[in-house]
Scaffold this motif. Structure first.
Motif, PDB file in Angstrom:
ATOM      1  N   TRP A 254       0.830  -1.197   0.000  1.00  0.00           N
ATOM      2  CA  TRP A 254       0.000   0.000   0.000  1.00  0.00           C
ATOM      3  C   TRP A 254       0.869   1.253   0.000  1.00  0.00           C
ATOM      4  O   TRP A 254       1.772   1.407   0.809  1.00  0.00           O
ATOM      5  CB  TRP A 254      -0.908   0.007   1.215  1.00  0.00           C
ATOM      6  N   HIS A 255       0.618   2.139  -0.973  1.00  0.00           N
ATOM      7  CA  HIS A 255       1.373   3.394  -1.100  1.00  0.00           C
ATOM      8  C   HIS A 255       0.556   4.507  -0.458  1.00  0.00           C
ATOM      9  O   HIS A 255      -0.542   4.847  -0.922  1.00  0.00           O
ATOM     10  CB  HIS A 255       1.636   3.705  -2.576  1.00  0.00           C
ATOM     11  N   GLU A 256       1.093   5.085   0.625  1.00  0.00           N
ATOM     12  CA  GLU A 256       0.345   6.081   1.383  1.00  0.00           C
ATOM     13  C   GLU A 256       0.077   7.351   0.575  1.00  0.00           C
ATOM     14  O   GLU A 256      -1.009   7.934   0.640  1.00  0.00           O
ATOM     15  CB  GLU A 256       1.100   6.427   2.666  1.00  0.00           C
ATOM     16  N   GLN A 257       1.065   7.806  -0.184  1.00  0.00           N
ATOM     17  CA  GLN A 257       0.893   9.052  -0.941  1.00  0.00           C
ATOM     18  C   GLN A 257      -0.065   8.886  -2.106  1.00  0.00           C
ATOM     19  O   GLN A 257      -0.902   9.749  -2.371  1.00  0.00           O
ATOM     20  CB  GLN A 257       2.254   9.550  -1.439  1.00  0.00           C
ATOM     21  N   LEU A 258       0.064   7.771  -2.821  1.00  0.00           N
ATOM     22  CA  LEU A 258      -0.806   7.541  -3.973  1.00  0.00           C
ATOM     23  C   LEU A 258      -2.140   6.928  -3.573  1.00  0.00           C
ATOM     24  O   LEU A 258      -3.085   6.916  -4.373  1.00  0.00           O
ATOM     25  CB  LEU A 258      -0.107   6.624  -4.984  1.00  0.00           C
ATOM     26  N   GLN A 259      -2.214   6.399  -2.341  1.00  0.00           N
ATOM     27  CA  GLN A 259      -3.438   5.766  -1.862  1.00  0.00           C
ATOM     28  C   GLN A 259      -3.904   4.643  -2.787  1.00  0.00           C
ATOM     29  O   GLN A 259      -5.059   4.579  -3.227  1.00  0.00           O
ATOM     30  CB  GLN A 259      -4.548   6.810  -1.693  1.00  0.00           C
ATOM     31  N   CYS A 260      -2.962   3.748  -3.084  1.00  0.00           N
ATOM     32  CA  CYS A 260      -3.294   2.601  -3.933  1.00  0.00           C
ATOM     33  C   CYS A 260      -2.283   1.495  -3.669  1.00  0.00           C
ATOM     34  O   CYS A 260      -1.230   1.711  -3.057  1.00  0.00           O
ATOM     35  CB  CYS A 260      -3.306   2.983  -5.411  1.00  0.00           C
ATOM     36  N   TRP A 261      -2.594   0.295  -4.161  1.00  0.00           N
ATOM     37  CA  TRP A 261      -1.687  -0.836  -4.056  1.00  0.00           C
ATOM     38  C   TRP A 261      -0.683  -0.768  -5.200  1.00  0.00           C
ATOM     39  O   TRP A 261      -1.059  -0.585  -6.357  1.00  0.00           O
ATOM     40  CB  TRP A 261      -2.461  -2.152  -4.104  1.00  0.00           C
ATOM     41  N   CYS A 262       0.606  -0.931  -4.888  1.00  0.00           N
ATOM     42  CA  CYS A 262       1.652  -0.725  -5.897  1.00  0.00           C
ATOM     43  C   CYS A 262       2.659  -1.876  -5.886  1.00  0.00           C
ATOM     44  O   CYS A 262       2.847  -2.549  -4.868  1.00  0.00           O
ATOM     45  CB  CYS A 262       2.395   0.590  -5.654  1.00  0.00           C
ATOM     46  N   LEU A 263       3.287  -2.073  -7.035  1.00  0.00           N
ATOM     47  CA  LEU A 263       4.416  -2.981  -7.207  1.00  0.00           C
ATOM     48  C   LEU A 263       5.563  -2.195  -7.817  1.00  0.00           C
ATOM     49  O   LEU A 263       5.332  -1.281  -8.619  1.00  0.00           O
ATOM     50  CB  LEU A 263       4.045  -4.162  -8.112  1.00  0.00           C
ATOM     51  N   ASN A 264       6.773  -2.543  -7.462  1.00  0.00           N
ATOM     52  CA  ASN A 264       7.943  -1.849  -7.988  1.00  0.00           C
ATOM     53  C   ASN A 264       8.408  -2.520  -9.277  1.00  0.00           C
ATOM     54  O   ASN A 264       8.991  -3.602  -9.249  1.00  0.00           O
ATOM     55  CB  ASN A 264       9.066  -1.850  -6.957  1.00  0.00           C
TER      56      ASN A 264
END
Length: 386
Positions: A305-315
């Motif tokens: 979970w990416h706090e700034q983007l407010q979404c689930w992310c993968l690198n």
């Protein structure tokens, strides 16, 4: 008089056929002037060409050398290493061989919506906008009970009856389960599955030299995504022809040396699928129980979970630029016990970079063909999972 003329014509035809056969054997079998070079000198010349041409499009010189004559082809085959060791895709059979062990091979997929075709290219530079080296093509064929993707070595000839036919991908009715079929046996004793789709109209007649069967080599399953459209789909890929031990120290994955043009034995078969979708459904869902059967199983890498983007992310390390539920990263699932470092390594990643442009990066132990088929399964809309 007539009999003498017929006999003379027959004798002339025999002589012409003999001369033509002799000339072909000389050109292909080593009788040409280029094949008479000393083997030591020829080896050194071809070895330097192989070392100097490390990437496409220059690498076409290596392929050209293999086409000069039989002796040149034998030496080139001995010099050119498989992608697992060299990290290079040289000959067409390279798309059926496992990728490099130490790095991801960067490719990309272009989609043509109007023709429902997909084209796989090898990336020539680090840019996401380069032309690329064409590898494979696939065409989507919708049927009443399933969807087929025919995969070919040629962009202009995509059919199951073509000499360029490599394999296909077939879905169930809901588009949540897929089976990857190889056009040739991945190993001795492999079972062939015959499908009624090969007898449907508008399909070319299969050439006697081309294997008409389909060998199940992987099963893909999409499950209910609890994150909805905010996260990647949940996937499981069971690789029939790759053992789970292949990712461990000293592990090996099977490597095909060349395309087979031998006829398929029709007695080696499993039941033919008829019009009822239940038979196909059972076949597609049967091997997806994921029991501890020694096969390599690939699963999604868990997003964060990416706090700034407010979404689930993968690198994706810059290889993916557009958010999409199609984006995924696959890692090996541990068979027994806790996950080790080998289970953290990304084996396949796929993501969107434009409206109809996607990146596909893969590495050992899967091949470009297997990776392409897995990525094709992501294009279908899966209402039951989202």
């Amino acid at each position: 008089m007539a009999m003498k003329c017929i006999a003379r014509l027959r004798s002339r035809r025999v002589v012409q056929d003999h001369l033509l056969r002799a000339s072909n054997e000389a050109a292909v079998g080593g009788g040409c002037c280029w094949a008479n070079l000393p083997q030591e000198l020829l080896w050194e010349v071809l070895l330097r060409i192989e070392d100097s041409e490390s990437s496409w499009p220059q690498r076409k010189n290596v392929v050209a050398c293999a086409g000069v004559c039989r002796s040149w082809r034998i030496i080139i085959k001995q010099i050119v290493k498989v992608p697992q060791l060299s990290g290079k895709l040289t000959f067409p059979i390279s798309v059926k061989q496992p990728g490099p062990k130490d790095s991801l091979l960067q490719c990309f997929i272009k989609r043509n919506r109007s023709t429902q075709t997909y084209y796989l290219y090898l990336g020539l530079t680090n840019s996401l906008l380069d032309v690329g080296k064409f590898l494979l093509a696939a065409r989507k064929c919708r049927r009443p009970t399933c969807t087929d993707y025919i995969i070919s070595l040629q962009a202009e000839d995509i059919s199951k009856g073509s000499n360029a036919y490599v394999g296909r991908l077939r879905s169930n009715f809901l588009g949540t389960k897929f089976t990857v079929f190889d056009g040739q046996p991945p190993h001795t004793g492999a079972k062939i599955a015959k499908s009624r789709s090969s007898r449907l109209p508008n399909l070319k007649q299969v050439s006697p030299r081309v294997p008409s069967g389909s060998y199940p080599m992987a099963h893909i399953s999409y499950e209910l995504n609890t994150l909805g459209s905010r996260g990647p789909r949940r996937m499981h890929c069971s690789m029939n022809t790759i053992p789970a031990t292949s990712i461990g120290p000293g592990g090996l994955a099977s490597t095909q040396a060349e395309f087979s043009l031998n006829n398929v034995n029709p007695s080696q078969s499993i039941p033919i699928f008829h019009s009822k979708s239940a038979s196909l459904e059972n076949f597609l869902s049967g091997p997806l129980s994921y029991q501890k059967n020694g096969r390599l199983v690939l699963t999604n890498k868990a997003p964060r979970w990416h706090e700034q983007l407010q979404c689930w992310c993968l690198n994706f390390h810059g290889r993916v630029t557009v958010a999409s539920v199609k984006n995924f990263q696959l890692v090996a699932s541990p068979e027994d016990g806790p996950a080790g470092p080998e289970h953290e390594k990304i084996i396949l990643q796929f993501g969107k970079v434009g409206k109809d442009l996607f990146t596909m990066d893969y590495q050992y132990p899967i091949s470009a063909f297997q990776a392409f088929a897995i990525c094709l399964s992501s294009f279908d809309t899966k209402i039951a999972c989202e």
